[in-house]
Design a protein around this motif. Structure first.
Motif, PDB file in Angstrom:
ATOM      1  N   GLU A   1       0.826  -1.206   0.000  1.00 14.10           N
ATOM      2  CA  GLU A   1       0.000   0.000   0.000  1.00 14.10           C
ATOM      3  C   GLU A   1       0.865   1.262   0.000  1.00 14.10           C
ATOM      4  O   GLU A   1       0.544   2.252  -0.665  1.00 14.10           O
ATOM      5  CB  GLU A   1      -0.934   0.025   1.219  1.00 14.10           C
ATOM      6  CG  GLU A   1      -1.916  -1.115   1.281  1.00 14.10           C
ATOM      7  CD  GLU A   1      -1.313  -2.434   1.806  1.00 14.10           C
ATOM      8  OE1 GLU A   1      -0.208  -2.427   2.409  1.00 14.10           O
ATOM      9  OE2 GLU A   1      -1.940  -3.479   1.589  1.00 14.10           O
TER      10      GLU A   1
ATOM     11  N   SER B   1       2.876  11.458  -2.650  1.00  9.90           N
ATOM     12  CA  SER B   1       3.098  11.014  -4.038  1.00  9.90           C
ATOM     13  C   SER B   1       3.664  12.151  -4.881  1.00  9.90           C
ATOM     14  O   SER B   1       4.620  11.964  -5.645  1.00  9.90           O
ATOM     15  CB  SER B   1       1.781  10.556  -4.676  1.00  9.90           C
ATOM     16  OG  SER B   1       1.065   9.698  -3.855  1.00  9.90           O
TER      17      SER B   1
ATOM     18  N   ARG C   1      -6.314   7.443  -8.096  1.00  8.10           N
ATOM     19  CA  ARG C   1      -7.019   7.358  -6.823  1.00  8.10           C
ATOM     20  C   ARG C   1      -6.057   7.333  -5.630  1.00  8.10           C
ATOM     21  O   ARG C   1      -6.372   7.843  -4.566  1.00  8.10           O
ATOM     22  CB  ARG C   1      -7.893   6.111  -6.829  1.00  8.10           C
ATOM     23  CG  ARG C   1      -9.022   6.175  -5.832  1.00  8.10           C
ATOM     24  CD  ARG C   1      -9.960   4.983  -5.942  1.00  8.10           C
ATOM     25  NE  ARG C   1      -9.419   3.926  -5.103  1.00  8.10           N
ATOM     26  CZ  ARG C   1      -9.296   2.651  -5.446  1.00  8.10           C
ATOM     27  NH1 ARG C   1      -9.696   2.255  -6.612  1.00  8.10           N
ATOM     28  NH2 ARG C   1      -8.806   1.767  -4.628  1.00  8.10           N
ATOM     29  N   GLU C   2      -4.876   6.739  -5.786  1.00  5.92           N
ATOM     30  CA  GLU C   2      -3.924   6.598  -4.681  1.00  5.92           C
ATOM     31  C   GLU C   2      -3.093   7.846  -4.428  1.00  5.92           C
ATOM     32  O   GLU C   2      -2.416   7.950  -3.419  1.00  5.92           O
ATOM     33  CB  GLU C   2      -2.959   5.430  -4.948  1.00  5.92           C
ATOM     34  CG  GLU C   2      -3.596   4.066  -4.975  1.00  5.92           C
ATOM     35  CD  GLU C   2      -4.099   3.692  -6.371  1.00  5.92           C
ATOM     36  OE1 GLU C   2      -3.830   4.435  -7.340  1.00  5.92           O
ATOM     37  OE2 GLU C   2      -4.787   2.666  -6.479  1.00  5.92           O
TER      38      GLU C   2
ATOM     39  N   ALA D   1       2.347   1.732  -3.485  1.00  3.77           N
ATOM     40  CA  ALA D   1       1.339   2.266  -4.414  1.00  3.77           C
ATOM     41  C   ALA D   1       1.156   3.762  -4.202  1.00  3.77           C
ATOM     42  O   ALA D   1       1.046   4.528  -5.170  1.00  3.77           O
ATOM     43  CB  ALA D   1       0.018   1.534  -4.234  1.00  3.77           C
ATOM     44  N   ARG D   2       1.153   4.185  -2.948  1.00  7.79           N
ATOM     45  CA  ARG D   2       0.984   5.612  -2.641  1.00  7.79           C
ATOM     46  C   ARG D   2       2.218   6.415  -3.077  1.00  7.79           C
ATOM     47  O   ARG D   2       2.101   7.485  -3.662  1.00  7.79           O
ATOM     48  CB  ARG D   2       0.724   5.786  -1.143  1.00  7.79           C
ATOM     49  CG  ARG D   2       0.288   7.177  -0.757  1.00  7.79           C
ATOM     50  CD  ARG D   2      -0.056   7.307   0.717  1.00  7.79           C
ATOM     51  NE  ARG D   2       1.151   7.236   1.528  1.00  7.79           N
ATOM     52  CZ  ARG D   2       1.461   6.264   2.373  1.00  7.79           C
ATOM     53  NH1 ARG D   2       0.641   5.254   2.545  1.00  7.79           N
ATOM     54  NH2 ARG D   2       2.567   6.284   3.067  1.00  7.79           N
TER      55      ARG D   2
ATOM     56  N   ALA E   1       2.253   6.607  -6.946  1.00 10.09           N
ATOM     57  CA  ALA E   1       0.994   6.948  -7.608  1.00 10.09           C
ATOM     58  C   ALA E   1       1.167   8.068  -8.628  1.00 10.09           C
ATOM     59  O   ALA E   1       1.869   9.044  -8.393  1.00 10.09           O
ATOM     60  CB  ALA E   1      -0.042   7.354  -6.559  1.00 10.09           C
TER      61      ALA E   1
END
Length: 184
Positions: free
Chosen positions: A148, A166, A160-161, A151-152, A155
């Motif tokens: 997670e 980011s 969406r993340e 992904a952040r 991003a």
């Protein structure tokens, strides 16, 4: 040297030293025998290079870095975890309080430097932002983080993340996910 990728060996070492994990430090040691070599290679651990490792843990990644790079400096906050190798120096401090410019100047004069770490979830963003905002003379920053968090951090704007971290990471670098590691 003991096989630090073997869970039985790890349990024995931790038991002999009376070690128990600290929730406050987010300790979750990486011992997978295939992940650390791959991480070391992708993290620029190679002859002629210096590596800063954040959080040496029990030393599995440390050993892989030391096998490949000329010098490794481990910044480890937990004084109970201070692995020893010939080409390794241990700095027993909090990475957020270390003068990294001075450390690089003193320990790696004339060498290209990279940072490699397996970071706990709760401190991932503060450490990464501290490293990036310091404008350190490093060639790369390779970190193992929870899926997670990765992904952040990586991003794309508009996804969406995406969040403030980011955008900040993209301002200073070109982040990418190198590979995934199974939960086990």
């Amino acid at each position: 040297m003991e096989n630090l990728s073997n869970i039985s060996v790890i349990r024995d070492v931790l038991s002999r030293h009376g070690f128990s994990f600290s929730k406050g430090l987010g300790q979750n040691f990486l011992i997978n025998p295939t992940v650390c070599p791959r991480m070391a290679e992708m993290g620029n651990a190679k002859p002629g290079w210096g590596i800063i490792e954040i959080g040496a843990g029990v030393g599995v990644l440390t050993a892989e870095l030391a096998r490949r790079a000329d010098k490794v400096v481990c910044i480890e906050i937990d004084s109970r975890l201070l692995p020893e190798f010939d080409n390794i120096k241990i700095v027993n401090e909090d990475v957020l309080k270390v003068d990294l410019h001075r450390l690089i100047e003193q320990e790696f004069a004339g060498m290209p430097v990279a940072v490699c770490a397996n970071l706990p979830y709760y401190i991932t963003s503060p450490i990464i932002m501290n490293l990036l905002e310091a404008h350190l003379p490093i060639a790369s920053l390779t970190v193992m983080v929870q899926k997670e968090a990765a992904a952040r951090l990586c991003a794309e704007p508009g996804s969406r993340e995406v969040g403030a971290v980011s955008i900040a990471v993209r301002y200073y670098s070109d982040p990418k996910i190198l590979f995934q590691v199974s939960r086990g």
